[in-house]
Scaffold this motif. Structure first.
Motif, PDB file in Angstrom:
ATOM      1  N   LYS A  73       0.430  -0.833   0.123  1.00 49.18           N
ATOM      2  CA  LYS A  73      -0.124   0.362   0.073  1.00 49.18           C
ATOM      3  C   LYS A  73       0.511   0.774   0.342  1.00 49.18           C
ATOM      4  O   LYS A  73       0.934   2.175  -0.977  1.00 49.18           O
ATOM      5  N   ARG A  74       2.187   0.986   0.778  1.00 48.84           N
ATOM      6  CA  ARG A  74       3.172   2.120   0.250  1.00 48.84           C
ATOM      7  C   ARG A  74       3.458   3.229  -0.767  1.00 48.84           C
ATOM      8  O   ARG A  74       3.493   3.763  -1.280  1.00 48.84           O
ATOM      9  N   MET A  75       3.443   1.065  -1.525  1.00 47.58           N
ATOM     10  CA  MET A  75       4.399   1.891  -2.423  1.00 47.58           C
ATOM     11  C   MET A  75       2.977   2.074  -3.788  1.00 47.58           C
ATOM     12  O   MET A  75       3.719   3.098  -4.450  1.00 47.58           O
ATOM     13  N   GLU A  76       1.786   1.563  -3.769  1.00 49.22           N
ATOM     14  CA  GLU A  76       1.194   2.868  -3.976  1.00 49.22           C
ATOM     15  C   GLU A  76       0.727   4.227  -4.112  1.00 49.22           C
ATOM     16  O   GLU A  76       0.344   4.760  -4.976  1.00 49.22           O
ATOM     17  N   GLN A  77       0.791   4.078  -2.847  1.00 53.66           N
ATOM     18  CA  GLN A  77       0.491   5.626  -2.212  1.00 53.66           C
ATOM     19  C   GLN A  77       2.065   6.697  -3.376  1.00 53.66           C
ATOM     20  O   GLN A  77       1.790   7.314  -3.370  1.00 53.66           O
ATOM     21  N   ASP A  78       3.062   5.553  -2.521  1.00 54.20           N
ATOM     22  CA  ASP A  78       4.325   6.326  -3.741  1.00 54.20           C
ATOM     23  C   ASP A  78       3.911   7.110  -4.926  1.00 54.20           C
ATOM     24  O   ASP A  78       4.413   8.121  -5.487  1.00 54.20           O
ATOM     25  N   ARG A  79       3.594   6.042  -5.834  1.00 54.37           N
ATOM     26  CA  ARG A  79       3.373   6.022  -7.243  1.00 54.37           C
ATOM     27  C   ARG A  79       2.227   7.126  -7.592  1.00 54.37           C
ATOM     28  O   ARG A  79       2.547   7.780  -8.555  1.00 54.37           O
ATOM     29  N   LYS A  80       1.042   6.332  -6.984  1.00 51.47           N
ATOM     30  CA  LYS A  80      -0.034   8.082  -6.897  1.00 51.47           C
ATOM     31  C   LYS A  80       0.689   9.225  -6.726  1.00 51.47           C
ATOM     32  O   LYS A  80       0.306  10.332  -7.178  1.00 51.47           O
ATOM     33  N   GLU A  81       1.466   9.723  -5.882  1.00 54.04           N
ATOM     34  CA  GLU A  81       1.706  10.791  -5.614  1.00 54.04           C
ATOM     35  C   GLU A  81       3.126  10.906  -5.906  1.00 54.04           C
ATOM     36  O   GLU A  81       3.658  12.454  -5.482  1.00 54.04           O
ATOM     37  N   GLY A  82       3.325  10.584  -7.235  1.00 55.73           N
ATOM     38  CA  GLY A  82       4.292  11.211  -8.258  1.00 55.73           C
ATOM     39  C   GLY A  82       5.945  10.577  -7.794  1.00 55.73           C
ATOM     40  O   GLY A  82       6.951  11.333  -8.144  1.00 55.73           O
ATOM     41  N   ARG A  83       6.221  10.263  -6.426  1.00 52.90           N
ATOM     42  CA  ARG A  83       7.685   9.395  -6.152  1.00 52.90           C
ATOM     43  C   ARG A  83       8.270   8.273  -6.657  1.00 52.90           C
ATOM     44  O   ARG A  83       7.007   7.135  -7.446  1.00 52.90           O
ATOM     45  N   GLU A  84       9.637   8.354  -6.426  1.00 54.03           N
ATOM     46  CA  GLU A  84       9.539   7.376  -7.635  1.00 54.03           C
ATOM     47  C   GLU A  84       9.705   5.680  -6.859  1.00 54.03           C
ATOM     48  O   GLU A  84       9.498   5.971  -5.765  1.00 54.03           O
ATOM     49  N   VAL A  85       9.720   4.817  -7.437  1.00 55.69           N
ATOM     50  CA  VAL A  85       9.699   3.795  -6.273  1.00 55.69           C
ATOM     51  C   VAL A  85      10.193   2.503  -6.794  1.00 55.69           C
ATOM     52  O   VAL A  85      10.951   2.682  -8.406  1.00 55.69           O
ATOM     53  N   HIS A  86      10.980   2.188  -6.304  1.00 58.25           N
ATOM     54  CA  HIS A  86      12.567   0.767  -5.935  1.00 58.25           C
ATOM     55  C   HIS A  86      11.774  -0.216  -5.037  1.00 58.25           C
ATOM     56  O   HIS A  86      12.368  -0.073  -3.989  1.00 58.25           O
ATOM     57  N   PRO A  87      11.195  -1.157  -5.344  1.00 59.92           N
ATOM     58  CA  PRO A  87      10.921  -1.896  -5.448  1.00 59.92           C
ATOM     59  C   PRO A  87      11.349  -3.243  -5.083  1.00 59.92           C
ATOM     60  O   PRO A  87      12.376  -3.374  -6.002  1.00 59.92           O
ATOM     61  N   ARG A  88      11.764  -4.002  -3.658  1.00 61.01           N
ATOM     62  CA  ARG A  88      12.766  -4.806  -3.673  1.00 61.01           C
ATOM     63  C   ARG A  88      12.375  -6.468  -4.288  1.00 61.01           C
ATOM     64  O   ARG A  88      10.801  -6.805  -4.322  1.00 61.01           O
ATOM     65  N   GLN A  89      13.210  -6.694  -5.265  1.00 55.10           N
ATOM     66  CA  GLN A  89      13.041  -8.639  -6.938  1.00 55.10           C
ATOM     67  C   GLN A  89      13.269  -9.560  -5.837  1.00 55.10           C
ATOM     68  O   GLN A  89      14.570  -8.666  -5.428  1.00 55.10           O
ATOM     69  N   VAL A  90      12.732 -10.284  -6.079  1.00 55.87           N
ATOM     70  CA  VAL A  90      13.729 -11.252  -6.151  1.00 55.87           C
ATOM     71  C   VAL A  90      12.940 -13.020  -6.669  1.00 55.87           C
ATOM     72  O   VAL A  90      11.620 -12.379  -7.440  1.00 55.87           O
ATOM     73  N   ASN A  91      13.547 -13.411  -7.215  1.00 57.94           N
ATOM     74  CA  ASN A  91      13.221 -14.714  -8.187  1.00 57.94           C
ATOM     75  C   ASN A  91      13.606 -15.489  -6.656  1.00 57.94           C
ATOM     76  O   ASN A  91      13.988 -16.161  -6.094  1.00 57.94           O
ATOM     77  N   THR A  92      12.159 -16.494  -7.219  1.00 60.61           N
ATOM     78  CA  THR A  92      11.235 -17.165  -5.576  1.00 60.61           C
ATOM     79  C   THR A  92      11.989 -18.780  -5.839  1.00 60.61           C
ATOM     80  O   THR A  92      11.316 -19.601  -5.655  1.00 60.61           O
ATOM     81  N   GLY A  93      12.646 -19.136  -6.840  1.00 61.26           N
ATOM     82  CA  GLY A  93      12.836 -20.351  -7.527  1.00 61.26           C
ATOM     83  C   GLY A  93      13.758 -21.011  -6.527  1.00 61.26           C
ATOM     84  O   GLY A  93      13.142 -22.170  -6.004  1.00 61.26           O
ATOM     85  N   TYR A  94      15.096 -20.570  -5.800  1.00 60.87           N
ATOM     86  CA  TYR A  94      15.469 -21.295  -5.023  1.00 60.87           C
ATOM     87  C   TYR A  94      14.543 -21.126  -3.387  1.00 60.87           C
ATOM     88  O   TYR A  94      15.097 -22.312  -2.490  1.00 60.87           O
ATOM     89  N   PRO A  95      14.108 -20.012  -2.974  1.00 59.23           N
ATOM     90  CA  PRO A  95      13.148 -19.888  -2.169  1.00 59.23           C
ATOM     91  C   PRO A  95      12.241 -20.570  -2.268  1.00 59.23           C
ATOM     92  O   PRO A  95      11.855 -22.225  -0.904  1.00 59.23           O
ATOM     93  N   TYR A  96      11.781 -21.409  -3.351  1.00 61.26           N
ATOM     94  CA  TYR A  96      10.826 -23.029  -3.313  1.00 61.26           C
ATOM     95  C   TYR A  96      10.915 -23.619  -2.878  1.00 61.26           C
ATOM     96  O   TYR A  96      10.734 -24.902  -2.760  1.00 61.26           O
ATOM     97  N   LEU A  97      12.070 -24.354  -3.998  1.00 55.60           N
ATOM     98  CA  LEU A  97      13.171 -24.761  -3.698  1.00 55.60           C
ATOM     99  C   LEU A  97      13.367 -25.507  -2.410  1.00 55.60           C
ATOM    100  O   LEU A  97      13.098 -26.500  -1.302  1.00 55.60           O
TER     101      LEU A  97
END
Length: 703
Positions: free
Chosen positions: A122-146
């Protein structure tokens, strides 16, 4: 991150299938494992993908949460107790499938970690709505799933012979995949083999130990709250005076025309050192089960009803039973033993409607009843009358007349004080004992008895000094007093029935009670010498609103279990659940197929680039461009979409063309990574111009 770097985070070919088969073999779910392996590793052979986006990732995560909630709910309904939470671990490969599917078949190599946390999302959506840059943390779920699959594969108590080799092989493949992704020579793995074997052993030992520890702790925690009836037919201890804690929850419910007054669990005939036991060996049995075998269950089919009976003389009674003779008993016992002692009503002579396909009611020579091959919820009907024909065997010579030598002095003295030896009849003796305890003693479960005198027995201390206590002491003293004057008697435990609730009787833990079975005039009768005010104390036990709510939920769960286990209802339940599940699966497949069809019609899947793809600085401008020109159309080239910025007068059209051209040159040429600085500079200039644009100018994208 360039794709060649990202490969380090992506599991190698067939590793997922290997670990899923490892889990399937250990969990006994090989077919499920094969299906999961086909879905996930089949990605390499399916030349389509979906642009799930953040919305799809959130929905997949929510679907996994829904599946987890369903597993927890089913475990709760089946009364797995807190150990039912381990079912979530056992089925992790299935529960996490939606998230891993979105990862594997999505157009992005990673998912946004923020999508898995409500407030972060929700914080990320609010930042986008107000025009702030968003840099979400990204992860590949392959090894966590294994890792989840590997953990689920270790949730077993008796692991098969292939477990250890399989685990070592899994670790070897993991290490090999990292070597290959980093371009290292595989012969270096020879040096890594000892590490692989060590990690495999440590992981196997650690995961299995933690699983068994958690399971045992949860089982013990559950055992503290259940109605402890498993060993009730073997022994019972005198509790401490003034320190009796009873659970106010409903343990049994009884439906019948009249009150049964007492529900018996067991009777005992041998008293030693503050403990009552059933002396089955005095009857010639080598084991307790022999006492049950002496009363074999027999079946009677009469007027469409199947009855169980245990004595030939009871057949005629069962043939003339009516509704007034029937008592339906229902309760939950959560320990995992297949048999348990259950309460019986006075004077019962038959039974029917025992819940469970193979469940059976058994009766021993002391009149105790147990259910074998039982369900978690127990439900059965007993038939009883007041003819006095009980299941208890006649007095056993010696043991039913015996007074413990440690209690002989105090019992003999009290008998003489009360003049019990001179009384004319056993009935007079019983009345005298009842009056004595009612007048000179007090019933209480919570008081300070003072410092214990260890020179005397518990019973002696109670009779001579404290003169205050709970039912166990009154019943024990009464048995020994009756025996001292030659009246056979037994110590009996169960419940006092005292709470009417509509058409049923509620039997709570606070109603647990001990009384006496005395053999008078050729039959066993109930004798209760506990001061009568105990019924008022137990009947008015307070229950707070939270416990009341839990009680109502437990009753609903119990009744639903009864409904669900009925063959007709079970078939209806499974049919409806199957239809609902099938509709959900078909809906998901339809949505996926529809999205795939649109992408093919838009020409996006004509060619799939399989080389290294470079992320350029222009990609970081995507959100700002979207605000100005609107969303990118399906199948629209990224460069052409950015080119629509030339429609704004504040933006230098030549600069836009130069940025797009340089972006396209660098996009599929990994060797040009070193030349990224020039494009970075141009993108910075374009970003400054875009910030001067007064507002968005959304237009519908052309195909």
């Amino acid at each position: 991150m360039a794709r060649n770097d990202l490969k380090i985070l992506v599991p190698p070919v067939l590793l997922t299938s290997f670990l899923l088969l490892f889990w399937g073999l250990n969990a006994g779910s090989l077919v499920v494992a094969l299906v999961l392996a086909a879905i996930l590793d089949g990605r390499r052979y399916v030349k389509v993908e979906w642009d799930f986006g953040e919305s799809g990732q959130v929905k997949a995560f929510q679907l996994s949460l829904l599946l987890i909630a369903m597993v927890v709910a089913l475990s709760w309904i089946d009364d797995e107790g807190r150990s039912g939470a381990l079912n979530v671990v056992r089925w992790l490969p299935v529960l996490l499938l939606p998230v891993e599917f979105v990862q594997r078949y999505g157009s992005s190599d990673r998912v946004n970690l923020n999508n898995f946390f409500y407030f972060s999302r929700k914080r990320m959506e609010q930042d986008r709505k107000e025009g702030r840059e968003v840099h979400p943390r990204q992860v590949n779920t392959g090894y966590p799933y294994l890792f989840g699959v590997l953990t689920a594969g270790c949730t077993g108590e008796e692991l098969p012979w292939f477990f250890w080799p399989s685990l070592c092989a899994a670790f070897f493949l993991l290490v090999a995949s990292v070597y290959r992704s980093r371009g290292l020579q595989l012969r270096g793995l020879l040096w890594a083999l000892p590490i692989v074997i060590g990690l495999g052993w440590v992981t196997q030992w650690g995961m299995t130990t933690v699983y068994l520890w958690a399971k045992e702790k949860m089982r013990m925690g559950r055992g503290l709250m259940e109605n402890n009836t498993y060993f009730a037919d073997l022994n019972a201890h005198l509790g401490d005076l003034g320190d009796v804690k009873l659970n106010p929850k409903i343990e049994w419910r009884v439906w019948g025309e009249g009150s049964p007054n007492y529900l018996k669990l067991a009777s005992y005939n041998l008293y030693r050192d503050g403990r009552w036991t059933y002396a089955y060996n005095r009857e010639g049995f080598s084991a307790p089960q022999g006492s049950y075998a002496a009363r074999p269950r027999r079946a009677l089919q009469h007027e469409g009803e199947l009855y169980s009976y245990y004595r030939d003389e009871d057949v005629s009674r069962l043939k003339r039973v009516d509704e007034d003779d029937a008592y339906e008993v229902r309760g939950t016992v959560t320990h995992k033993q297949s048999s348990t002692v259950v309460p019986s009503v006075p004077g019962y002579f038959g039974a029917s409607d025992v819940l469970g396909d193979v469940a059976e009611l058994q009766v021993n020579t002391m009149g105790s009843m147990q259910v074998v091959e039982r369900e978690m919820v127990l439900n059965y009907t007993l038939y009883a009358n007041d003819e006095g024909k009980v299941m208890d065997v006649k007095p056993v010579e010696g043991v039913d007349y015996e007074v413990d030598k440690d209690e002989q002095a105090v019992i003999s003295t009290l008998v003489d004080e009360l003049g019990l030896r001179e009384m004319d009849s056993p009935e007079d003796v019983v009345v005298a004992i009842e009056r004595y305890f009612a007048k000179a003693f007090e019933y209480s479960t919570d008081f300070d008895p003072g410092e214990r005198d260890y020179e005397r027995t518990k019973l002696e201390w109670f009779l001579e000094t404290v003169k205050k206590g709970h039912c166990e002491y009154y019943a024990s003293a009464t048995v020994l007093l009756l025996r001292e004057v030659g009246i056979p008697a037994r110590y009996t435990v169960g419940y006092a029935v005292m709470e009417r609730d509509g058409d049923r009787w509620n039997v709570r833990g606070t109603h647990a009670h001990a009384w006496v079975r005395a053999y008078i005039d050729g039959k066993w009768i109930n004798v209760d010498t506990t001061p009568p005010d105990f019924r008022g104390v137990a009947a008015h036990s307070e229950i707070n609103p939270v416990d009341w709510l839990r009680e109502q939920i437990a009753i609903l769960r119990e009744d639903f279990f009864i409904w669900r286990i009925d063959p007709e209802n079970r078939s209806l339940f499974l049919t409806r659940a199957g239809i609902a599940g099938g509709i959900l699966v078909l809906w998901i497949v339809y949505r996926l197929w529809s999205a795939r069809s649109r992408r093919e019609s838009d020409g996006q899947i004509g060619y799939l680039w399989d080389g290294d793809v470079v992320v350029t600085p222009l990609h970081k401008l995507e959100k700002l461009v979207r605000k100005k020109v609107g969303p990118r159309g399906a199948g629209e080239d990224y460069g052409a979409w950015v080119g629509r910025l030339k429609e704004f007068g504040e933006v230098d059209a030549a600069l836009v063309d130069s940025v797009v051209m340089e972006h396209r040159r660098l996009r599929f040429d990994p060797r040009a990574v070193a030349e990224m600085a020039e494009l970075q500079s141009m993108v910075g200039e374009l970003k400054s111009q875009l910030r001067k644009v007064s507002g968005p100018r959304h237009q519908s994208p052309e195909g």
